[in-house]
Design a protein around this motif. Structure first.
Motif, PDB file in Angstrom:
ATOM      1  N   PRO A 192       0.797  -1.161  -0.013  1.00 44.78           N
ATOM      2  CA  PRO A 192       0.048  -0.056  -0.083  1.00 44.78           C
ATOM      3  C   PRO A 192       0.836   1.323   0.051  1.00 44.78           C
ATOM      4  O   PRO A 192       0.234   2.350  -0.599  1.00 44.78           O
ATOM      5  N   GLU A 193       1.998   1.305   0.644  1.00 46.72           N
ATOM      6  CA  GLU A 193       2.732   2.358   0.404  1.00 46.72           C
ATOM      7  C   GLU A 193       3.292   2.817  -0.845  1.00 46.72           C
ATOM      8  O   GLU A 193       3.919   4.053  -1.085  1.00 46.72           O
ATOM      9  N   ASP A 194       3.144   1.912  -1.706  1.00 43.70           N
ATOM     10  CA  ASP A 194       3.591   2.285  -3.245  1.00 43.70           C
ATOM     11  C   ASP A 194       2.450   3.174  -3.869  1.00 43.70           C
ATOM     12  O   ASP A 194       2.542   3.349  -5.086  1.00 43.70           O
ATOM     13  N   THR A 195       1.257   3.132  -3.132  1.00 45.12           N
ATOM     14  CA  THR A 195       0.176   3.951  -3.744  1.00 45.12           C
ATOM     15  C   THR A 195       0.413   5.411  -4.111  1.00 45.12           C
ATOM     16  O   THR A 195       0.901   6.174  -3.301  1.00 45.12           O
ATOM     17  N   ALA A 196       0.322   5.926  -5.278  1.00 44.40           N
ATOM     18  CA  ALA A 196       0.926   6.963  -5.762  1.00 44.40           C
ATOM     19  C   ALA A 196       0.490   7.310  -7.256  1.00 44.40           C
ATOM     20  O   ALA A 196       0.070   6.307  -7.848  1.00 44.40           O
TER      21      ALA A 196
END
Length: 124
Positions: free
Chosen positions: A88-92
């Motif tokens: 989820p931290e790659d969401t961008a």
């Protein structure tokens, strides 16, 4: 002038993969260093990966090293970003960028040309 168009973004579950593409037109693609950057909501734009004009040298942010792979096909005027083991931290929004000779490949201000971005959303 160089035009950049990203594609391949979308919604994926954690642990999944996506491949982003950035098609270019205009001046000689093979002369340009290509980079991928991303910007998450409420955060500053950050460097993801870059590749030299020949493809012989690649550079990665520590946060994606070992999971993402940048590559280019100069015959197709396209650069790719293969993203595996997404979290989820790659969401961008992911942007590709081009420059003839960036002094610092990880600095966005060094790049003259930018695409419009493609959204990547990773669900947990």
């Amino acid at each position: 002038q160089v035009q950049l168009v990203e594609s391949g973004g979308g919604l994926v579950q954690a642990g999944g993969s996506l491949r982003l593409s950035c098609a270019t037109s205009g001046r000689t693609f093979s002369s340009y260093v290509m980079g991928w950057f991303r910007q998450a909501p409420g955060k500053e734009r950050e460097f993801v990966a870059a590749i030299s004009w020949s493809g012989g040298s690649t550079y990665y942010a520590d946060s994606v090293k070992g999971r993402f792979t940048i590559s280019r096909d100069n015959a197709k005027n396209t650069v790719y970003l293969q993203m595996n083991s997404l979290n989820p931290e790659d969401t961008a929004v992911y942007y590709c960028a081009a420059d003839l000779d960036p002094s610092a490949y990880a600095e966005g201000y060094e790049y003259d040309y930018w695409g419009q971005g493609t959204q990547v959303t990773v669900s947990s």
